[in-house]
Design a protein around this motif. Structure first.
Motif, PDB file in Angstrom:
ATOM      1  N   LEU A 134       0.870  -1.173   0.000  1.00  0.00           N
ATOM      2  CA  LEU A 134       0.000   0.000   0.000  1.00  0.00           C
ATOM      3  C   LEU A 134       0.904   1.219   0.000  1.00  0.00           C
ATOM      4  N   ASP A 135       0.612   2.171  -0.864  1.00  0.00           N
ATOM      5  CA  ASP A 135       1.483   3.343  -1.004  1.00  0.00           C
ATOM      6  C   ASP A 135       0.875   4.616  -0.441  1.00  0.00           C
ATOM      7  N   GLU A 139      -6.629   7.120  -3.522  1.00  0.00           N
ATOM      8  CA  GLU A 139      -6.364   7.890  -4.744  1.00  0.00           C
ATOM      9  C   GLU A 139      -4.882   7.885  -5.092  1.00  0.00           C
ATOM     10  N   PHE A 140      -4.031   8.096  -4.086  1.00  0.00           N
ATOM     11  CA  PHE A 140      -2.594   8.103  -4.340  1.00  0.00           C
ATOM     12  C   PHE A 140      -2.117   6.713  -4.773  1.00  0.00           C
ATOM     13  N   ARG A 145       0.177   3.052  -8.706  1.00  0.00           N
ATOM     14  CA  ARG A 145       0.141   1.715  -9.308  1.00  0.00           C
ATOM     15  C   ARG A 145      -0.436   1.747 -10.721  1.00  0.00           C
ATOM     16  N   GLN A 146      -0.986   2.893 -11.110  1.00  0.00           N
ATOM     17  CA  GLN A 146      -1.507   3.161 -12.454  1.00  0.00           C
ATOM     18  C   GLN A 146      -2.647   2.220 -12.850  1.00  0.00           C
ATOM     19  N   ALA A 150      -6.995  -0.400  -7.500  1.00  0.00           N
ATOM     20  CA  ALA A 150      -5.935  -1.254  -6.944  1.00  0.00           C
ATOM     21  C   ALA A 150      -5.934  -1.214  -5.419  1.00  0.00           C
ATOM     22  N   PHE A 151      -6.204  -0.041  -4.839  1.00  0.00           N
ATOM     23  CA  PHE A 151      -6.206   0.071  -3.375  1.00  0.00           C
ATOM     24  C   PHE A 151      -7.321  -0.781  -2.774  1.00  0.00           C
ATOM     25  N   ALA A 152      -8.517  -0.651  -3.304  1.00  0.00           N
ATOM     26  CA  ALA A 152      -9.652  -1.416  -2.773  1.00  0.00           C
ATOM     27  C   ALA A 152      -9.400  -2.914  -2.894  1.00  0.00           C
TER      28      ALA A 152
END
Length: 382
Positions: A134-135, A139-140, A145-146, A150-152
């Motif tokens: 996780l970065d 949103e970030f 990760r483009q 991806a976060f969810a």
């Protein structure tokens, strides 16, 4: 790797016997980047995945042979990474085989492909730990990760691991853009009841080679370390963290020790004993990496210089080759080190971040990467 929760707070971690061994001659932990394929396009990817155009990967039988070599050499841990390791069709078979050989298996993943059934399989196969990246906030993270969502998906993967009873932790790569989000990352981990957090210093290799502007300044790194130390102490005291670690910059050890000396000389003495036992950065000694094609590296961030290929020579012969110049330099750092490290009073605790990013074995072209953030006053001999 620096165990902040152990050194700063006195809380023991599950792998401290490898980080702070009573002797230094144990065999390396091996990172197996088992595939170049990935479903994300992370800006900081050290493997530069998706740029290999279908390069051959070790077959199942060849990968099993590699596992035989690693286990036979006495390596304690095999970490499966990528690319995205869950895209390798025989991953579960290889995990089972490695476990049967007595290796502790670990999975490093972006987490987006982990469903409940996946996590249950990993648990049944005896995988000891799953690290998920996780970065920052959603949103970030998605921008970095483009890939939208991806976060969810990564959070869902963490939750699946927790339901299956497999330890899962968060990995966070510090850049100039997200380094001030460290307190928020601690809060995200607490909300998910994630008890292990790994903070990686950005190393400019692979796709990150072009991210010079993303390298945090020394002032930002110091600010981040202060934040990590304070948040670790708070979460450990509250019973919300088991392990907090930093990876990639062994100046973290002296920086932590100097802060401890201002707070508690007794705790500082214990931390210094452990740091001396670990002997700082032991790339090319305590850690090795093998990529999808069988190429061996001093660690997972040395993508441009191969020590040899396991399809041509066994792993132990590659790793113990006395004629290999890069390994000779890395294993004799008192003789081969950055000039600034040579006059630093902390060198025995740190070992420097001396490496080649351009593939050269010429030690004259090596440099500290990531850069040391200690001041001239801090490194001066007392």
């Amino acid at each position: 790797m620096i165990n902040i929760s152990k050194l700063y707070c006195g809380k023991s971690g599950r792998s401290d016997e490898l980080r702070y061994p009573p002797h230094r001659n144990h065999k390396p932990i091996v990172v197996f980047n088992c595939t170049w394929r990935c479903n994300l396009t992370c800006r900081h990817c050290y493997s530069h995945v998706r740029d290999f155009g279908g390069e051959s990967e070790l077959t199942t039988e060849q990968a099993r042979c590699l596992i035989d070599q690693i286990a036979g050499f006495g390596c304690p841990v095999l970490l499966f990474s990528g690319g995205e390791p869950l895209l390798r069709e025989d991953l579960f078979e290889l995990l089972e085989y490695a476990g049967g050989k007595g290796l502790r298996t670990v999975l490093s993943t972006n987490g987006t492909l982990i469903q409940d059934s996946t996590a249950e399989c990993l648990t049944a196969l005896g995988v000891s730990y799953v690290g998920i990246s996780l970065d920052g906030p959603a949103e970030f993270h998605d921008d970095f990760r483009q890939v939208e969502g991806a976060f969810a998906a990564a959070v869902k993967g963490i939750c699946s691991c927790r339901r299956a009873g497999i330890p899962a932790g968060v990995r966070f790569t510090m850049t100039a853009d997200n380094i001030r989000q460290i307190p928020l990352l601690f809060q995200i981990a607490a909300d998910l009841d994630v008890r292990r957090i790994c903070f990686y210093h950005l190393i400019r290799t692979g796709r990150a080679e072009d991210l010079a502007e993303a390298v945090p300044s020394a002032a930002l790194v110091r600010e981040a370390m202060d934040s990590i130390l304070s948040c670790t102490e708070q979460m450990t005291s509250a019973g919300q963290a088991d392990e907090v670690l930093t990876v990639g910059n062994h100046a973290d050890g002296p920086y932590l020790l100097m802060r401890l000396r201002r707070l508690s000389l007794e705790r500082a003495a214990d931390a210094e004993t452990l740091l001396r036992r670990a002997a700082g950065n032991r790339v090319g000694q305590n850690i090795a990496a093998v990529d999808w094609a069988g190429r061996v590296y001093p660690d997972q961030f040395w993508r441009s210089y191969s020590l040899g290929n396991v399809l041509e020579r066994p792993f132990d012969q590659i790793w113990e080759n006395p004629a290999e110049p890069v390994l000779r330099y890395l294993r004799n750092k008192n003789k081969y080190c950055d000039p600034r490290c040579r006059r630093c009073r902390w060198f025995e605790l740190c070992g420097g971040n001396f490496r080649s990013l351009d593939g050269s074995a010429n030690v004259q072209l090596w440099r500290n990467e990531p850069p040391c953030y200690l001041t001239e006053e801090e490194i001066a001999v007392e």
